[in-house]
Scaffold this motif. Structure first.
Motif, short mmCIF file in Angstrom:
data_model
loop_
_atom_site.label_atom_id
_atom_site.label_comp_id
_atom_site.label_asym_id
_atom_site.label_seq_id
_atom_site.Cartn_x
_atom_site.Cartn_y
_atom_site.Cartn_z
N SER A 113 0.92 -1.22 -0.01
CA SER A 113 -0.03 0.02 -0.02
C SER A 113 1.07 1.25 0.15
O SER A 113 0.65 2.37 -0.55
N SER B 275 0.23 20.13 0.94
CA SER B 275 -0.71 19.28 0.42
C SER B 275 0.00 18.24 0.13
O SER B 275 -0.77 17.07 0.02
N TYR C 218 -0.77 15.92 3.00
CA TYR C 218 -2.29 15.69 2.86
C TYR C 218 -2.66 14.35 2.14
O TYR C 218 -3.03 13.43 2.55
N ARG C 219 -1.96 14.53 0.81
CA ARG C 219 -2.29 13.68 -0.28
C ARG C 219 -1.31 12.30 0.23
O ARG C 219 -1.82 11.11 -0.23
N PHE D 40 -0.97 11.05 3.10
CA PHE D 40 -1.99 10.35 4.20
C PHE D 40 -3.07 9.71 3.46
O PHE D 40 -3.75 8.84 3.82
N ARG D 41 -3.91 10.38 2.32
CA ARG D 41 -4.94 9.87 1.68
C ARG D 41 -4.83 8.98 0.55
O ARG D 41 -5.62 7.98 0.71
N GLU D 42 -3.69 9.17 -0.02
CA GLU D 42 -3.54 8.27 -1.28
C GLU D 42 -2.23 8.09 -1.43
O GLU D 42 -1.67 8.48 -2.51
N LEU E 295 2.64 5.78 7.87
CA LEU E 295 1.83 4.98 7.36
C LEU E 295 2.30 3.66 7.23
O LEU E 295 1.24 2.59 6.60
#
Ligand code: NAI
Ligand code: MG
Length: 344
Positions: free
Chosen positions: A116, A217, A220-221, A223-225, A249
């Protein structure tokens, strides 16, 4: 010939995880040339006893005798201590280890599954705010603190070249340039533009796709993707922060390795610090240090040995029954190290 590796455990858990990394190298046996280790001093603890954090003998031994090195961690007091300066920052400078390469990998339960998270943070290691030129003056509004942030074209180009080289060797061949040039257009603008220009100067990188992104950003990204990232190249401070964030992560700072690399020397170093909260309790995860040994060997040209160490770590993580508390386990540093050695 004989391979000579310098070991600098330094402070806190460094003294617990570096011996585990050394043993992992020894466990490779005849897969490597005959290997000798030399233990060298540095750190805050050493400073409190001897008045210096990085003795000349350590630097000379690394420069003149060693083929590679492994560094543990230093404890740096957060308030200024007269005469003390972080030895790791000084070592990176003295040996011109201008790239800090930090692979962050989530080991999937099923070895055939895609991880992942599988990215590499390539952090510039010699300048940015870490030139540590700080001043404190007194003005009409009280104390005024200033810090110099240095970004040079030369350092940006050489870290950019390293990052392109790493991206080119990976299956996805994708590089993201991290910056904040919307606010710091001069310094971060120079970094971004210098790295961005590299493919137009070197045809060999034509297959690498390049993106650029503002650092906040990017976090942010991340952590999200996280899957959108492959190789990320960043100025020193952003790279430092990004790689600790990325460690969250994959379960723990205790599993993320790095190498400090120059053109002629590499020094492996776990990304984590000296972890005073768990030092001396047999709780530290030795995986980051062990993988740092593998990464050092990889950069020294011993990729078979490196693969064997990484495969043993992967197997222990996948198995899940012998892990330290940071990964939800109940085993100690020594048991995890022994389990990995057994599999090497
Ligand atoms: P840290 O990385 O030492 O610890 C942060 C957290 O992660 C702590 O809760 C710690 O227990 C945990 N952790 C770290 N490594 C671990 C491991 N191998 N296994 C299990 N858990 C682990 O960062 P912190 O606490 O902010 O700093 C402590 C000291 O380390 C400070 O003096 C700092 O200056 C220094 N430091 C040194 C670095 C280096 O030598 N390159 C890098 C970062 C911090
Ligand atoms: Mg850090």
């Amino acid at each position: 010939g004989v391979l000579k590796i310098g070991l600098i455990p330094a402070d806190g858990i460094g003294g617990e995880v570096i011996p585990a990394a050394r043993d992992a190298i020894l466990a490779l046996g005849s897969a490597l040339p005959k290997t000798e280790f030399v233990t060298l001093d540095a750190g805050f603890e050493y400073f409190t006893r001897h008045g210096e954090a990085l003795p000349d003998e350590t630097v000379h031994a690394l420069q003149q005798e060693c083929d590679g090195a492994l560094f543990g961690a230093v404890s740096s007091p957060s308030n200024k201590v007269a005469g003390y300066s972080s030895p790791i920052v000084a070592l990176r400078k003295a040996l011109d280890l201008y790239a800090n390469i930090r692979p962050v990998l989530a080991v999937p339960k099923d070895p055939n599954e895609k991880p992942s998270v599988d990215l590499v943070v390539v952090r510039e290691n010699t300048e940015c705010l870490y030139v540590k030129q700080e001043t404190l003056t007194f003005g009409p509004d009280g104390r005024e603190a200033r810090a110099t942030r240095l970004i040079t074209e030369r350092a940006s180009r050489r870290i950019g070249l390293k990052a392109f080289e790493i991206a080119l060797a990976r299956p996805r061949k994708h590089l993201t340039i991290i910056h904040k040039s919307n606010v710091l257009s001069v310094t971060d603008g120079l970094f971004r533009d210098t790295v961005k220009a590299i493919p137009s100067q070197h045809d060999k990188y034509a297959d690498v796709t390049v993106a650029h992104q503002i650092v906040d950003s990017a976090v942010y990204r991340l952590f999200r993707e996280p899957e959108i990232y492959d190789v990320m190249v960043a100025p020193n401070l952003y790279g430092d922060i990004l790689s600790d964030a990325a460690a969250a992560l994959v379960g723990s700072l205790g599993v993320v390795p790095s190498v400090n690399a120059g053109d002629t020397f590499v020094m492996g170093e776990p990304v984590h610090g000296s972890a005073p909260d768990i030092a001396g309790q047999n709780k530290a995860n030795p995986i980051a240090a062990i993988r740092s040994a593998a990464l050092m060997l990889r950069y020294m040209g011993f990729s078979d040995g490196a693969d064997r160490i990484d495969a043993a770590v992967d197997a222990v993580v996948r198995d899940g029954s012998v892990l330290t508390p940071d990964l939800g386990g109940r085993s100690g540093t020594n048991e995890v190290a022994a389990e990995i050695l057994k599999r090497i």
